[in-house]
Design a protein around this motif. Sequence first.
Motif, short mmCIF file in Angstrom:
data_model
loop_
_atom_site.label_atom_id
_atom_site.label_comp_id
_atom_site.label_asym_id
_atom_site.label_seq_id
_atom_site.Cartn_x
_atom_site.Cartn_y
_atom_site.Cartn_z
N UNK A 95 0.83 -1.19 0.00
CA UNK A 95 0.00 0.00 0.00
C UNK A 95 0.87 1.25 0.00
N UNK A 96 0.47 2.24 -0.79
CA UNK A 96 1.12 3.54 -0.79
C UNK A 96 0.39 4.44 0.20
N UNK A 97 0.97 4.61 1.36
CA UNK A 97 0.33 5.38 2.42
C UNK A 97 0.73 6.85 2.29
N UNK A 98 -0.26 7.72 2.31
CA UNK A 98 0.02 9.16 2.20
C UNK A 98 -0.38 9.92 3.45
N UNK A 99 -1.16 9.27 4.33
CA UNK A 99 -1.62 9.98 5.52
C UNK A 99 -2.02 8.99 6.59
N UNK A 100 -1.78 9.34 7.85
CA UNK A 100 -2.31 8.59 8.98
C UNK A 100 -2.99 9.58 9.92
N UNK A 101 -3.99 9.10 10.64
CA UNK A 101 -4.68 9.91 11.64
C UNK A 101 -4.80 9.10 12.92
N UNK A 102 -4.56 9.76 14.04
CA UNK A 102 -4.66 9.11 15.35
C UNK A 102 -5.71 9.87 16.15
N UNK A 103 -6.69 9.11 16.67
CA UNK A 103 -7.76 9.73 17.43
C UNK A 103 -7.80 9.13 18.83
N UNK A 104 -7.86 10.01 19.81
CA UNK A 104 -7.96 9.58 21.20
C UNK A 104 -9.24 10.14 21.79
N UNK A 105 -9.87 9.44 22.75
CA UNK A 105 -11.12 9.95 23.37
C UNK A 105 -10.90 11.30 24.04
#
Length: 773
Positions: free
Chosen positions: A82-92
Amino acid sequence: MQNINWNKVAVVFLLSIFAFAQSSIGQTKNNLALTGTASANNFLPGFDPEKAVDGITNSESSWKNEVDGSPAWLLLKLPGATEIIEVAIKTPQESSGISDFKIQTILNGSWRDVKDVSDNQNHTISLTFDKPILTDRIRLWIENGRQVEVSEFEVYGQKYFDSTATEVKKILVNQSGYNLGRPKRFSAPEMKEQIPFEVVQQNDRKSVFSGIIKNGIGDFSEFNPESQEEFVIMANNQESFPFRIGPYWLERVTYRNMVDFMVGARHYVGTTDLIRPLSFEWRDGDFFNWALQGMVALYLSNPETFDRMEKTVSYVPNSSFPSAYKGLWGTLEPYHENAPDIIKLIHWDADVKISQGLEHEMQKAELAHFLYAWPYLEKWLPQQNFDLVYEYAKENWEKTTVKPSSTSQYDLSTEHNLLALKTQLGTTKGEMPPGYSVIPNLMMYEVTKRKGEQDAEKYFDAAYRQMEWMIQNLDWKDPLVTKGQRMSEHITMRAFAYFQTQYPKRAPQGLKEKVTDWANVAISRSENYWDFRKYSDNEDWVPPSWNETGNILGFPAALFSAMSILEEQGILQKLEILAWSHFDIAFGRNPVGRHFSHKGSEEIEGVDLGWYSAHKGGYGLLEEVKFVFDGSPKSFHYPNNPEVGNLGWTEGWVQFNTAFNMSMAYLANHYTKIDLTKENNNKVIIRLKAPVNFDPTKEESITVKLYNEQGMYLSVRLVEESPYSQVMVGELDFSQNKLTYREEKISWKKGETINVSYGLGYFQKEATFLRRD
């Protein structure tokens, strides 16, 4: 040998990302994490890692780590490249968030940082990459040992597709051919239902065998034609590449090639005379190439076949080279010019070791194979060769240190005393497989006994302690102990087999049971439509990011070793299938449908499609060498993603070929059998099954010696029973207490035995016959 080929795919990346960006305008982004699987180093009950990739953003569906003072990590594995261009991390919102963390991807079997974030105050943070990152796994790493809570770990990008990838056959076979009387299987991964197939003659399209494809696998092992026809598999209007079937087909197309590779890959005197880094006897061979023991094993397993090969190697004196080469070889006196090529190569390896005074424990351990095999080498080599090697091995065996010129950056040895217990395991580089000192110590035990040394038993004791430790401590479910040892894995199971077969009454308790456990793990990880032994019980097919070519090529040696110990027929049958499937995988039965050698179609009889490319340059400079195994499918290609194409590093390595050499030696040994029978009171028949009959168009022969109890012998010529037979037969006359072959006679009285053998040393197969009348 190991790295992702970023240069090759850079242009494709940019084009595909541009297309992706254009198509994504005004659309909802696709969170690829929803298609992956998550894992973590630990988690609290009810907060398992899968809850961080389920698309639910709240505190009740989160991953939460258990605080134990160590770093915490959350890993996402995607279905393919996979060509990853973005990651997002969400916390409560009610959590404290994550202030400091890293985003990591795997390369060369190790994790590397691609983003390093500190002083984050947000509960949702998005990170974009300057250029796409090509991977199938990505990790969130929290160093500080605090408790964290992640409700969602999102990844955006698109599945990688190589626009240059060629169409792959729907039915995948060993493109060259199959051996008569052995497992013959193929893969059709898109045909998962029960679908009929036919074996069809290529020339006239006549159907000659039929069967059913089950779960993507077809089996035509019962089809054993005696012909030179080419065949294809047909099913669902699809057709395989053509292939042949012969009595020793795999041996026919590889034996000469194996020797030619070793001839060309020699350091200084092969296809180039350049001095290379990380190289001693062989270019880019380093200290853990196992070349000497592999060549000795090949010769001991099938000596007559190597004896009769065309001789192409001549001695190259060190004095004919410039001063920079002085002393790099030449300490051992030259071999006889009429020696077989493989003997000359064995001499070369030992000569470089002695000339350069190589002290690394694995270099000096290899010399035990030379000394052990000396009774079979001495007719071609001066006695000085043995004397110097023996003296060197004895003097250095227990030496704990190593001079810098004998080692390299990959040295993990804590000390170099070969009598010491070895508990340090190597990495997926393949540099320290468990049990590498066992066979050398047992061989030194035999050699020193032969020399009448008083301390011979110390070598046996060291091997015994090492084997005991392995039985008690190796965990076969840990992939770093098995497939994770890469092309060196065969070393471990061969140590078990050597101990059990050569010293059955002195073997440590639990040895057979340990091998049974190994076999069951291997079988359990091979239930797929490639008959391919996976890296682990989870989603990993191969060691992440590595060019694992040599592991596939060397795995049959481990399988045949285990089979020499085990007795349960169900296990033996499954292991035999795996041994042949891994040969087939290297010859095109794999997700990309290609032989592992780039020049396979030019150099190997019957091969239609070689590996995508070959590496130019590198430490080995192997591009001009014959029979290089250049590449194999990577983690991205499994279970069946041919569209990924030529992704991942491609480069041949001596270690890949030497692993194949070892497998071919153990293959020959496993099937070699010899029998003596007496018929009609006046005929004695010798029957030998061994890899000798390669060409059905000409009569091939082999000579064996039949001995009586007085040590007298007759040299008996055996000829093939028929053009396609695996058996060679010879006949002697018997009358008046005499055995006669042609004009020669030896005595054979009532109550005496005669014997005949084939193979040498630990590979010798022997038959005896007691005269009772």
